[in-house]
Design a protein around this motif. Sequence first.
Motif, PDB file in Angstrom:
ATOM      1  N   ARG A   1       0.852 -42.766  -5.427  1.00 42.95           N
ATOM      2  CA  ARG A   1      -0.219 -43.549  -6.043  1.00 42.95           C
ATOM      3  C   ARG A   1       0.338 -44.594  -7.007  1.00 42.95           C
ATOM      4  O   ARG A   1      -0.146 -45.729  -7.058  1.00 42.95           O
ATOM      5  N   ALA A   2       1.354 -44.204  -7.783  1.00 40.64           N
ATOM      6  CA  ALA A   2       1.909 -45.133  -8.765  1.00 40.64           C
ATOM      7  C   ALA A   2       2.627 -46.294  -8.097  1.00 40.64           C
ATOM      8  O   ALA A   2       2.681 -47.403  -8.642  1.00 40.64           O
ATOM      9  N   ALA A   3       3.202 -46.051  -6.916  1.00 39.30           N
ATOM     10  CA  ALA A   3       3.956 -47.103  -6.214  1.00 39.30           C
ATOM     11  C   ALA A   3       3.077 -47.945  -5.302  1.00 39.30           C
ATOM     12  O   ALA A   3       3.578 -48.837  -4.608  1.00 39.30           O
ATOM     13  N   LEU A   4       1.775 -47.703  -5.311  1.00 36.88           N
ATOM     14  CA  LEU A   4       0.876 -48.398  -4.388  1.00 36.88           C
ATOM     15  C   LEU A   4       0.971 -49.922  -4.459  1.00 36.88           C
ATOM     16  O   LEU A   4       0.988 -50.584  -3.412  1.00 36.88           O
ATOM     17  N   PRO A   5       1.055 -50.553  -5.655  1.00 39.02           N
ATOM     18  CA  PRO A   5       1.176 -52.019  -5.677  1.00 39.02           C
ATOM     19  C   PRO A   5       2.402 -52.529  -4.926  1.00 39.02           C
ATOM     20  O   PRO A   5       2.348 -53.585  -4.289  1.00 39.02           O
ATOM     21  N   LEU A   6       3.507 -51.795  -5.006  1.00 38.57           N
ATOM     22  CA  LEU A   6       4.707 -52.197  -4.275  1.00 38.57           C
ATOM     23  C   LEU A   6       4.533 -51.964  -2.779  1.00 38.57           C
ATOM     24  O   LEU A   6       4.938 -52.795  -1.951  1.00 38.57           O
ATOM     25  N   MET A   7       3.925 -50.849  -2.417  1.00 43.07           N
ATOM     26  CA  MET A   7       3.770 -50.529  -1.002  1.00 43.07           C
ATOM     27  C   MET A   7       2.783 -51.463  -0.315  1.00 43.07           C
ATOM     28  O   MET A   7       2.928 -51.757   0.877  1.00 43.07           O
ATOM     29  N   GLN A   8       1.780 -51.933  -1.042  1.00 47.16           N
ATOM     30  CA  GLN A   8       0.819 -52.871  -0.445  1.00 47.16           C
ATOM     31  C   GLN A   8       1.472 -54.197  -0.085  1.00 47.16           C
ATOM     32  O   GLN A   8       1.006 -54.899   0.817  1.00 47.16           O
ATOM     33  N   ASN A   9       2.555 -54.549  -0.775  1.00 43.11           N
ATOM     34  CA  ASN A   9       3.264 -55.796  -0.497  1.00 43.11           C
ATOM     35  C   ASN A   9       4.408 -55.621   0.495  1.00 43.11           C
ATOM     36  O   ASN A   9       5.059 -56.593   0.858  1.00 43.11           O
ATOM     37  N   ALA A  10       4.664 -54.373   0.908  1.00 42.59           N
ATOM     38  CA  ALA A  10       5.773 -54.106   1.824  1.00 42.59           C
ATOM     39  C   ALA A  10       5.372 -54.378   3.272  1.00 42.59           C
ATOM     40  O   ALA A  10       4.193 -54.311   3.633  1.00 42.59           O
ATOM     41  N   ASP A  11       6.352 -54.678   4.100  1.00 36.13           N
ATOM     42  CA  ASP A  11       6.101 -54.823   5.525  1.00 36.13           C
ATOM     43  C   ASP A  11       5.841 -53.470   6.173  1.00 36.13           C
ATOM     44  O   ASP A  11       5.028 -53.354   7.095  1.00 36.13           O
ATOM     45  N   LEU A  12       6.553 -52.434   5.691  1.00 32.34           N
ATOM     46  CA  LEU A  12       6.404 -51.103   6.271  1.00 32.34           C
ATOM     47  C   LEU A  12       6.803 -50.057   5.237  1.00 32.34           C
ATOM     48  O   LEU A  12       7.784 -50.225   4.515  1.00 32.34           O
ATOM     49  N   VAL A  13       6.035 -48.976   5.197  1.00 31.27           N
ATOM     50  CA  VAL A  13       6.368 -47.809   4.386  1.00 31.27           C
ATOM     51  C   VAL A  13       6.613 -46.643   5.334  1.00 31.27           C
ATOM     52  O   VAL A  13       5.746 -46.292   6.142  1.00 31.27           O
ATOM     53  N   ASN A  14       7.796 -46.075   5.248  1.00 33.57           N
ATOM     54  CA  ASN A  14       8.155 -44.936   6.074  1.00 33.57           C
ATOM     55  C   ASN A  14       8.027 -43.663   5.240  1.00 33.57           C
ATOM     56  O   ASN A  14       8.720 -43.488   4.243  1.00 33.57           O
ATOM     57  N   ILE A  15       7.120 -42.777   5.629  1.00 29.62           N
ATOM     58  CA  ILE A  15       6.967 -41.485   4.953  1.00 29.62           C
ATOM     59  C   ILE A  15       7.953 -40.515   5.595  1.00 29.62           C
ATOM     60  O   ILE A  15       7.890 -40.278   6.810  1.00 29.62           O
ATOM     61  N   VAL A  16       8.850 -39.965   4.805  1.00 28.01           N
ATOM     62  CA  VAL A  16       9.830 -39.034   5.348  1.00 28.01           C
ATOM     63  C   VAL A  16       9.524 -37.623   4.834  1.00 28.01           C
ATOM     64  O   VAL A  16       9.263 -37.414   3.651  1.00 28.01           O
ATOM     65  N   ILE A  17       9.535 -36.679   5.753  1.00 21.04           N
ATOM     66  CA  ILE A  17       9.251 -35.279   5.446  1.00 21.04           C
ATOM     67  C   ILE A  17      10.421 -34.464   5.952  1.00 21.04           C
ATOM     68  O   ILE A  17      10.757 -34.510   7.150  1.00 21.04           O
ATOM     69  N   VAL A  18      11.052 -33.731   5.044  1.00 25.54           N
ATOM     70  CA  VAL A  18      12.215 -32.920   5.401  1.00 25.54           C
ATOM     71  C   VAL A  18      11.783 -31.472   5.568  1.00 25.54           C
ATOM     72  O   VAL A  18      11.277 -30.848   4.630  1.00 25.54           O
ATOM     73  N   ASP A  19      11.980 -30.935   6.773  1.00 24.60           N
ATOM     74  CA  ASP A  19      11.649 -29.531   7.079  1.00 24.60           C
ATOM     75  C   ASP A  19      10.277 -29.127   6.548  1.00 24.60           C
ATOM     76  O   ASP A  19      10.161 -28.292   5.639  1.00 24.60           O
ATOM     77  N   PRO A  20       9.192 -29.683   7.086  1.00 23.22           N
ATOM     78  CA  PRO A  20       7.857 -29.285   6.618  1.00 23.22           C
ATOM     79  C   PRO A  20       7.605 -27.809   6.906  1.00 23.22           C
ATOM     80  O   PRO A  20       8.093 -27.270   7.914  1.00 23.22           O
ATOM     81  N   PRO A  21       6.852 -27.124   6.035  1.00 18.84           N
ATOM     82  CA  PRO A  21       6.579 -25.695   6.266  1.00 18.84           C
ATOM     83  C   PRO A  21       5.783 -25.479   7.540  1.00 18.84           C
ATOM     84  O   PRO A  21       4.850 -26.221   7.847  1.00 18.84           O
ATOM     85  N   ALA A  22       6.156 -24.444   8.273  1.00 14.96           N
ATOM     86  CA  ALA A  22       5.510 -24.173   9.561  1.00 14.96           C
ATOM     87  C   ALA A  22       4.064 -23.736   9.399  1.00 14.96           C
ATOM     88  O   ALA A  22       3.256 -23.878  10.329  1.00 14.96           O
ATOM     89  N   HIS A  23       3.721 -23.211   8.226  1.00 14.03           N
ATOM     90  CA  HIS A  23       2.372 -22.694   8.019  1.00 14.03           C
ATOM     91  C   HIS A  23       1.661 -23.418   6.874  1.00 14.03           C
ATOM     92  O   HIS A  23       0.726 -22.896   6.289  1.00 14.03           O
ATOM     93  N   GLY A  24       2.081 -24.639   6.555  1.00 10.19           N
ATOM     94  CA  GLY A  24       1.447 -25.399   5.492  1.00 10.19           C
ATOM     95  C   GLY A  24       0.130 -26.000   5.932  1.00 10.19           C
ATOM     96  O   GLY A  24      -0.242 -25.963   7.117  1.00 10.19           O
ATOM     97  N   VAL A  25      -0.583 -26.596   4.990  1.00  9.24           N
ATOM     98  CA  VAL A  25      -1.900 -27.178   5.293  1.00  9.24           C
ATOM     99  C   VAL A  25      -1.779 -28.387   6.219  1.00  9.24           C
ATOM    100  O   VAL A  25      -2.751 -28.764   6.875  1.00  9.24           O
ATOM    101  N   GLU A  26      -0.578 -29.008   6.255  1.00  9.30           N
ATOM    102  CA  GLU A  26      -0.380 -30.179   7.115  1.00  9.30           C
ATOM    103  C   GLU A  26       0.463 -29.839   8.354  1.00  9.30           C
ATOM    104  O   GLU A  26       1.088 -30.710   8.945  1.00  9.30           O
ATOM    105  N   ARG A  27       0.452 -28.570   8.750  1.00  8.38           N
ATOM    106  CA  ARG A  27       1.353 -28.136   9.823  1.00  8.38           C
ATOM    107  C   ARG A  27       1.100 -28.872  11.139  1.00  8.38           C
ATOM    108  O   ARG A  27       2.031 -29.129  11.900  1.00  8.38           O
TER     109      ARG A  27
END
Length: 279
Positions: free
Chosen positions: A173-199
């Motif tokens: 949220r805090a970086a939103l002004p920078l991300m809105q001006n970017a060409d692309l934002v890559n969200i990186v997730i390292v080893d997401p939990p197998a049973h998490g809410v976003e599984r």
Amino acid sequence: MAYKSICTFLASDTDAVAQLDSAASLAARFDAHLEVCCLGIDTTQSVGFYAGAPAIIYQDALDTAQASANALAQTAKDHLRGANIRWGVDTAVLTLGGINSFVGLKARFSDLVILPRPYGEHRGPQDEITAEAALFDGDSPVLILPELGTELPKFNKIVLAWNQSDEALHAARAALPLMQNADLVNIVIVDPPAHGVERSDPGGLLTQMLARHGVQVDVSVIAKTLPRISDMLRRHATDQAADLLVIGAYSHSRLRQAILGGTTRNLLEETNLPVFMAR
């Protein structure tokens, strides 16, 4: 949403002009006010008044710190006088133990704090304390610059580290002004939990939120193949040819939120890429 109040802290004349140039360039980009806080650090009283020491020793130390702060302030005023931005300069004489309260107060009322990397050649304990104070005492996002110069990158490619934590969400949220001006934002997730809410869709809700703000987003889910998360993030950012890494800042202890956690510290010690942090 934009950054309208940007703050930077100068504690030595090493790279002071380059730091001013970097901070001023971002202030100009967002039409923001830049506040420069020039610190004179008295390192002789890091714990407090030593019983039995002659008062003249302390007065000499304070005079030296005040002279250092005044010299930095003059440098800042001379350098910014012709800049096409709104700016102000403040001075303070502090012990190492007094940095937290002053920096925390200034950072609390800033949209963004810009600082050099606190580790490495010509850096001392005051630099690490300043970064920690801005994050934990000031609760302000901090942009750490490993290389200072006249013009910041445009931050066209941003990597955002995501692990579903409060800190990572606050950083996004805090970086939103920078991300809105970017060409692309890559969200990186390292080893997401197998049973998490976003599984079933790692990063999906965050992607949706950012897309509604006009941010161009893609997602990378990667396995942890190196011992430290910080190494994974640095390598991934390099592979993505990113010019900014956004992370949540973590402390060693939630009871004493004054010391950067291992992943955050390791990242700042070794990164050659600008790092945006929030908690």
